[in-house]
Enzyme design. Structure first.
Site, PDB file in Angstrom:
ATOM      1  N   ARG A  48      60.107 123.448  53.690  1.00 60.38           N
ATOM      2  CA  ARG A  48      58.647 123.363  53.923  1.00 60.38           C
ATOM      3  C   ARG A  48      57.865 124.200  52.911  1.00 60.38           C
ATOM      4  O   ARG A  48      56.738 123.849  52.564  1.00 60.38           O
ATOM      5  CB  ARG A  48      58.316 123.807  55.344  1.00 60.38           C
ATOM      6  N   LYS A 209      64.918 109.831  73.539  1.00 56.33           N
ATOM      7  CA  LYS A 209      63.936 109.559  74.591  1.00 56.33           C
ATOM      8  C   LYS A 209      63.059 108.342  74.353  1.00 56.33           C
ATOM      9  O   LYS A 209      62.339 108.268  73.364  1.00 56.33           O
ATOM     10  CB  LYS A 209      63.040 110.786  74.743  1.00 56.33           C
TER      11      LYS A 209
HETATM   12  P1  AMP Z   1      64.715 112.439  69.679  1.00 53.49           P
HETATM   13  O1  AMP Z   1      64.220 113.860  69.695  1.00 53.49           O
HETATM   14  O2  AMP Z   1      64.196 111.626  70.814  1.00 53.49           O
HETATM   15  O3  AMP Z   1      64.524 111.775  68.319  1.00 53.49           O
HETATM   16  O4  AMP Z   1      66.274 112.517  69.918  1.00 53.49           O
HETATM   17  C1  AMP Z   1      67.169 113.137  69.046  1.00 53.49           C
HETATM   18  C2  AMP Z   1      68.441 113.382  69.814  1.00 53.49           C
HETATM   19  O5  AMP Z   1      68.938 112.166  70.302  1.00 53.49           O
HETATM   20  C3  AMP Z   1      69.563 113.995  69.017  1.00 53.49           C
HETATM   21  O6  AMP Z   1      69.740 115.323  69.433  1.00 53.49           O
HETATM   22  C4  AMP Z   1      70.778 113.139  69.367  1.00 53.49           C
HETATM   23  O7  AMP Z   1      71.918 113.885  69.703  1.00 53.49           O
HETATM   24  C5  AMP Z   1      70.306 112.387  70.587  1.00 53.49           C
HETATM   25  N1  AMP Z   1      70.998 111.113  70.797  1.00 53.49           N
HETATM   26  C6  AMP Z   1      71.109 110.063  69.989  1.00 53.49           C
HETATM   27  N2  AMP Z   1      71.867 109.113  70.531  1.00 53.49           N
HETATM   28  C7  AMP Z   1      72.286 109.567  71.745  1.00 53.49           C
HETATM   29  C8  AMP Z   1      73.109 109.042  72.772  1.00 53.49           C
HETATM   30  N3  AMP Z   1      73.672 107.841  72.676  1.00 53.49           N
HETATM   31  N4  AMP Z   1      73.284 109.798  73.863  1.00 53.49           N
HETATM   32  C9  AMP Z   1      72.734 111.028  73.973  1.00 53.49           C
HETATM   33  N5  AMP Z   1      71.937 111.567  73.039  1.00 53.49           N
HETATM   34  C10 AMP Z   1      71.713 110.843  71.918  1.00 53.49           C
END
Ligand code: AMP
Length: 410
Positions: A48, A209
């Site tokens: 950054r 999410k």
């Molecule tokens: P986000 O902050 O919503 O972009 O999510 C990122 C997180 O999603 C990362 O820490 C990943 O480990 C998690 N993630 C991705 N795929 C999966 C899955 N199939 N099951 C659980 N967590 C996941």
């Protein structure tokens, strides 16, 4: 594909639009995003700080007095030593190769005296803005005090442009306000992708999410040619369709929204794709037992933690046929090597693609960085939340308030 940002257009005036006389020996307040990861006072990633260098160097070259300001961490309106910017000033000094004066506050008489005494080409760093509660409250008096330090305001903190704080929004009402070169670049690439993409335009959205990405998905329907929904969030959609997802990630209170989305998708011209196979594990653990199954075969006690080879092949085929690809969010639990294959394979496919490739969001950007592929991606966005809100079609308050480019007469 690597292309120059000069080839893409934007709607806000940047530092480059400021007349030389308005920069020469003038005080320029630059809002940067120096919210770097730090452990025991040591900066663990200075990306950054490096991202702010082009604007700082440009202003030095134009003989300005550069007054930098940033937040760091969450001191919640109190002065806390662990959130002081001194280590950042030190690193910036090394990167710039010239002294950086670290001030002890961000407003007040001493700060005013220091900025008025500063010589052209000097660089000053104000103390953490969030030592004042007024910063996040977008307090007008505080914003006016910041504005009083300078002749011109430049926002180069894309990572906080979605927040209307005193230093990102309030201050821009009291000074001529322009985009820095980093924000200019972000707007150019993200804006071009959303508003005038070269088609086929493929968007890959992953992550954990659905709740944080549903608005993005809805906004992309009709705009992109193919929308690939992967990662943990895909399983809420599978459950909505009546599939057994075992212990895979699911946001039950979003099942109805997922169904509504699937109905909207049916009448949209966008092709929406989901994983067809996945790697399931009997525990959320690097050493868990794993199996490869099709999406309709997830055992009841197991959880899907990565996409499978057939899904990867389908995604690669979409990338191969695309002229623009936008990727946000990992396709599996990439933090554990055993479940990082989907994410890494997509990162590699993007790096080898001839398309304009844009990666947004902290995790996908981290995966690209970890794989050493940053230079092979057209644009890696520095703003996770900001890039998502941009993709949702929202106006970012820290950008809306900057001067518009004058339309070219036809
Ligand atoms: P986000 O902050 O919503 O972009 O999510 C990122 C997180 O999603 C990362 O820490 C990943 O480990 C998690 N993630 C991705 N795929 C999966 C899955 N199939 N099951 C659980 N967590 C996941």
């Amino acid at each position: 594909m690597v292309i120059s940002e000069k080839t893409v257009a934007m709607g806000k005036q940047s530092v480059k639009d400021i007349a030389a006389t308005d920069l020469n020996a003038k005080r320029v307040l630059v809002r940067v995003d120096f919210n770097v990861p730090m452990e025991a006072g040591v900066i663990t990633d200075d990306v950054r700080i490096r991202a702010a260098l082009p604007t700082i160097r440009y202003l030095i070259e134009k003989n300005s007095i550069v007054i930098l300001c940033s937040h760091f961490g969450r001191p919640k309106g109190q002065v806390k030593d662990e959130f002081r910017l001194q280590p950042i000033a030190k690193r910036l000094q090394e990167l710039l190769g010239q002294p950086v004066s670290m001030l002890e506050d961000c407003i007040g008489q001493d700060v005013e005296t220091a900025v008025h005494a500063a010589k052209p080409k000097s660089v000053l760093l104000l103390e953490n803005l969030r030592f004042y509660k007024e910063e996040e409250d977008n307090n007008e008096v505080f914003a006016r005090k910041l504005a009083a330090l300078a002749d011109v305001y430049v926002n180069d903190a894309f990572g906080t442009a979605h927040r209307a704080h005193a230093s990102t929004e309030g201050v821009a009402h009291f000074l001529p306000a322009y985009a820095g070169l980093l924000i200019e670049k972000e707007l150019a690439f993200l804006g071009q992708a959303i508003h005038q993409p070269q088609r086929p335009f493929v968007c890959i959205i992953g992550g954990a999410k659905v709740s944080t990405k549903m608005s993005v998905l809805k906004n992309l329907l009709g705009k992109v040619d193919t929308l690939i929904i992967g990662g943990g969030m895909a399983y809420t959609f599978f459950k909505a369709q009546g599939l057994q997802i075992g212990k895979s990630l699911c946001e039950d209170n979003f099942i109805e929204a997922a169904n509504l989305f699937l109905n909207l998708a049916k009448s949209s011209k966008t092709k929406v794709m989901f994983p067809v196979d996945c790697v399931v594990a009997d525990a959320f653990d690097q050493d868990a037992h794993t199996r490869l199954v099709t999406i309709d075969q997830i055992p009841s006690d197991w959880q899907a933690l990565d996409c499978g080879p057939e899904t990867i092949a389908l995604i690669k085929a979409e990338i191969a046929g695309a002229r623009t690809v936008l990727w946000n969010g990992p396709l599996g639990v990439f933090e554990m090597d055993r479940f990082a294959t989907g994410t890494n394979e997509v990162a590699k496919a993007l790096a080898h693609s001839q398309a304009v490739t844009i990666v947004g969001g902290g995790d996908s950007a981290a995966a690209i960085e970890k794989a050493g592929l940053v230079d092979k991606i057209t644009h890696v966005s520095t703003g996770g939340g900001a890039s998502l809100e941009f993709l949702e079609g929202q106006e970012l308050p820290g950008i809306a308030v900057l001067k518009d480019k004058t339309p070219t007469p036809v």
